[in-house]
Design a protein around this motif. Structure first.
Motif, PDB file in Angstrom:
ATOM      1  N   UNK A 145      -0.685   5.259   9.107  1.00 51.95           N
ATOM      2  CA  UNK A 145      -2.081   5.679   8.992  1.00 51.95           C
ATOM      3  C   UNK A 145      -2.736   5.664  10.360  1.00 51.95           C
ATOM      4  N   UNK A 146      -3.631   6.624  10.558  1.00 51.88           N
ATOM      5  CA  UNK A 146      -4.382   6.689  11.818  1.00 51.88           C
ATOM      6  C   UNK A 146      -5.838   6.307  11.616  1.00 51.88           C
ATOM      7  N   UNK A 147      -6.135   5.652  10.482  1.00 53.70           N
ATOM      8  CA  UNK A 147      -7.473   5.157  10.152  1.00 53.70           C
ATOM      9  C   UNK A 147      -8.494   6.296  10.028  1.00 53.70           C
ATOM     10  N   UNK A 148      -8.047   7.437   9.501  1.00 52.04           N
ATOM     11  CA  UNK A 148      -8.913   8.592   9.318  1.00 52.04           C
ATOM     12  C   UNK A 148      -8.989   8.943   7.840  1.00 52.04           C
ATOM     13  N   UNK A 149      -9.915   9.849   7.497  1.00 52.65           N
ATOM     14  CA  UNK A 149      -9.990  10.345   6.124  1.00 52.65           C
ATOM     15  C   UNK A 149      -8.685  10.997   5.711  1.00 52.65           C
ATOM     16  N   UNK A 150      -8.014  11.619   6.666  1.00 52.82           N
ATOM     17  CA  UNK A 150      -6.730  12.267   6.400  1.00 52.82           C
ATOM     18  C   UNK A 150      -5.707  11.244   5.911  1.00 52.82           C
ATOM     19  N   UNK A 151      -5.624  10.102   6.585  1.00 54.06           N
ATOM     20  CA  UNK A 151      -4.675   9.059   6.185  1.00 54.06           C
ATOM     21  C   UNK A 151      -5.069   8.440   4.851  1.00 54.06           C
ATOM     22  N   UNK A 152      -6.356   8.240   4.651  1.00 59.74           N
ATOM     23  CA  UNK A 152      -6.815   7.683   3.378  1.00 59.74           C
ATOM     24  C   UNK A 152      -6.480   8.585   2.219  1.00 59.74           C
ATOM     25  N   UNK A 153      -6.665   9.884   2.409  1.00 59.23           N
ATOM     26  CA  UNK A 153      -6.337  10.831   1.342  1.00 59.23           C
ATOM     27  C   UNK A 153      -4.839  10.818   1.044  1.00 59.23           C
ATOM     28  N   UNK A 154      -4.022  10.728   2.076  1.00 65.77           N
ATOM     29  CA  UNK A 154      -2.573  10.709   1.868  1.00 65.77           C
ATOM     30  C   UNK A 154      -2.168   9.534   0.976  1.00 65.77           C
ATOM     31  N   UNK A 155      -2.728   8.357   1.245  1.00 63.02           N
ATOM     32  CA  UNK A 155      -2.416   7.184   0.429  1.00 63.02           C
ATOM     33  C   UNK A 155      -2.896   7.365  -1.010  1.00 63.02           C
ATOM     34  N   UNK A 156      -4.126   7.839  -1.181  1.00 65.91           N
ATOM     35  CA  UNK A 156      -4.674   8.003  -2.524  1.00 65.91           C
ATOM     36  C   UNK A 156      -3.919   9.057  -3.326  1.00 65.91           C
ATOM     37  N   UNK A 157      -3.540  10.157  -2.672  1.00 67.39           N
ATOM     38  CA  UNK A 157      -2.803  11.214  -3.373  1.00 67.39           C
ATOM     39  C   UNK A 157      -1.417  10.718  -3.776  1.00 67.39           C
ATOM     40  N   UNK A 158      -0.723  10.043  -2.860  1.00 67.27           N
ATOM     41  CA  UNK A 158       0.610   9.533  -3.188  1.00 67.27           C
ATOM     42  C   UNK A 158       0.558   8.569  -4.361  1.00 67.27           C
ATOM     43  N   UNK A 159      -0.486   7.732  -4.392  1.00 67.71           N
ATOM     44  CA  UNK A 159      -0.634   6.806  -5.515  1.00 67.71           C
ATOM     45  C   UNK A 159      -0.958   7.559  -6.800  1.00 67.71           C
ATOM     46  N   UNK A 160      -1.885   8.526  -6.739  1.00 72.14           N
ATOM     47  CA  UNK A 160      -2.295   9.235  -7.952  1.00 72.14           C
ATOM     48  C   UNK A 160      -1.151  10.058  -8.545  1.00 72.14           C
ATOM     49  N   UNK A 161      -0.243  10.518  -7.703  1.00 77.02           N
ATOM     50  CA  UNK A 161       0.907  11.276  -8.191  1.00 77.02           C
ATOM     51  C   UNK A 161       2.034  10.367  -8.671  1.00 77.02           C
ATOM     52  N   UNK A 162       1.867   9.060  -8.510  1.00 74.45           N
ATOM     53  CA  UNK A 162       2.881   8.115  -8.970  1.00 74.45           C
ATOM     54  C   UNK A 162       4.096   8.043  -8.071  1.00 74.45           C
ATOM     55  N   UNK A 163       3.956   8.460  -6.799  1.00 74.54           N
ATOM     56  CA  UNK A 163       5.116   8.486  -5.914  1.00 74.54           C
ATOM     57  C   UNK A 163       5.255   7.248  -5.045  1.00 74.54           C
ATOM     58  N   UNK A 164       4.168   6.507  -4.848  1.00 70.68           N
ATOM     59  CA  UNK A 164       4.303   5.272  -4.078  1.00 70.68           C
ATOM     60  C   UNK A 164       5.045   4.235  -4.909  1.00 70.68           C
ATOM     61  N   UNK A 165       6.086   3.639  -4.359  1.00 68.33           N
ATOM     62  CA  UNK A 165       6.750   2.554  -5.093  1.00 68.33           C
ATOM     63  C   UNK A 165       5.756   1.445  -5.411  1.00 68.33           C
ATOM     64  N   UNK A 166       5.952   0.765  -6.541  1.00 73.88           N
ATOM     65  CA  UNK A 166       5.005  -0.286  -6.938  1.00 73.88           C
ATOM     66  C   UNK A 166       5.132  -1.527  -6.070  1.00 73.88           C
ATOM     67  N   UNK A 167       6.232  -1.674  -5.400  1.00 72.86           N
ATOM     68  CA  UNK A 167       6.426  -2.815  -4.506  1.00 72.86           C
ATOM     69  C   UNK A 167       7.028  -2.313  -3.197  1.00 72.86           C
ATOM     70  N   UNK A 168       6.965  -3.165  -2.208  1.00 73.86           N
ATOM     71  CA  UNK A 168       7.588  -2.885  -0.913  1.00 73.86           C
ATOM     72  C   UNK A 168       7.046  -1.614  -0.258  1.00 73.86           C
ATOM     73  N   UNK A 169       5.734  -1.494  -0.216  1.00 74.83           N
ATOM     74  CA  UNK A 169       5.093  -0.425   0.541  1.00 74.83           C
ATOM     75  C   UNK A 169       4.484  -1.022   1.804  1.00 74.83           C
ATOM     76  N   UNK A 170       4.864  -0.501   2.934  1.00 72.13           N
ATOM     77  CA  UNK A 170       4.336  -0.979   4.217  1.00 72.13           C
ATOM     78  C   UNK A 170       3.380   0.058   4.771  1.00 72.13           C
TER      79      UNK A 170
END
Length: 303
Positions: free
Chosen positions: A163-188
């Motif tokens: 993440x670069x601490x921008x809206x772009x990075x925040x959206x990437x995290x939120x979208x990955x979570x909403x699509x169910x693609x972020x693993x539930x554990x071991x996310x760095x």
């Protein structure tokens, strides 16, 4: 002009925000990885899956028509015969055009939530100026694109999100979570900061203790910035850890990914287009070229 074979089934209701996945195939081993990954993702989400193939229309019409027929038959055979596509709501789509443009149009016209592509062979000097098909799809897509590089036999168990601490990075995290693609554990969640003044202080022969103090203060501030960035994000039940590294992107991102060996890397990118982007590239494109993990890119178009 396009030739389409689509089922008319309505989208299924899913727990995640993922309802329709488009996966591009050119019937190669690389794109087979992408199809199997897309099938696994669609099955987990209860989503529909569309297998798309693009026929190059820069050739005589009778050849284009013949290749469209062959592609339709090959896609139908794949849906019928491959066990990993069994029991999925699965359809096929044949587009005419250049590969990257056809893939982008297929995903956008059918309202896909995710486009999955395979890695592609490079063409040396051509890639320096315009990029591979995969990179050009990502550059021009308005929806998230997943480039499948690893064996798709297993679900994602670990992830890395620079993440670069921008809206772009925040959206990437939120979208990955909403699509169910972020693993539930071991996310760095990785933040790379640049203590730019350290080199200048050393060059000016400032006392080493003062340089060390500057470096320590820079790290503390970087950690605080990352905490402030993550506070408003809705990461739900994602169990994540934070990693803060001094350095420059993308080399530090690549080093961390090489050390951690995550299954999936999630990164946001600004949708800049034109000659400047083509010639200069971006952090995202360097990560795409150098990492061998699966990479999901979430675009945020510039005004």
């Amino acid at each position: 002009m396009q030739r389409v074979i689509m089922d008319q089934m309505p989208r299924q209701s899913t727990k995640s925000g993922l309802q329709l996945v488009v996966v591009a195939t050119d019937f190669s081993a690389r794109s087979d990885r992408a199809v199997r990954r897309a099938a696994l993702i669609a099955r987990d989400a209860g989503a529909r899956l569309v297998l798309a193939h693009v026929v190059d229309d820069d050739q005589p019409e009778h050849i284009v028509a013949a290749e469209c027929d062959l592609a339709e038959n090959a896609l139908a055979d794949a849906i019928r015969e491959h066990a990993y596509l069994a029991d999925l709501s699965c359809s096929s789509l044949v587009m005419r055009g250049t590969p990257f443009d056809g893939i982008v149009r297929a995903a956008q016209q059918h309202g896909a939530d995710l486009c999955v592509i395979g890695s592609h062979r490079r063409a040396f000097l051509k890639d320096i100026f315009v990029g591979t098909t995969a990179e050009r799809v990502i550059r021009n897509s308005s929806i998230p694109v997943l480039m499948a590089n690893i064996d798709p036999a297993l679900r994602y168990r670990s992830g890395l999100a620079p993440v670069e601490l921008s809206d772009c990075s925040g959206r990437a995290l939120n979208v990955a979570r909403s699509l169910g693609l972020l693993p539930r554990t071991r996310v760095s969640i990785l933040h790379v900061y640049d203590a730019a003044a350290a080199g200048m202080l050393s060059y000016a022969r400032v006392h080493k203790g003062n340089v060390d103090d500057y470096l320590a203060e820079s790290r503390v501030e970087a950690v605080r910035d990352l905490v402030r960035f993550l506070e408003p994000l809705d990461l739900g039940d994602i169990d994540y850890t934070t990693v803060v590294k001094e350095g420059t992107a993308p080399s530090t991102i690549v080093d961390v990914a090489t050390e951690m060996r995550p299954d999936l890397v999630v990164i946001g990118t600004h949708g800049r287009q034109g000659a400047i982007r083509m010639l200069l590239g971006s952090v995202t494109e360097e990560v795409l070229r150098r990492l061998r993990q699966d990479i999901m890119v979430v675009p945020v178009r510039d005004a």
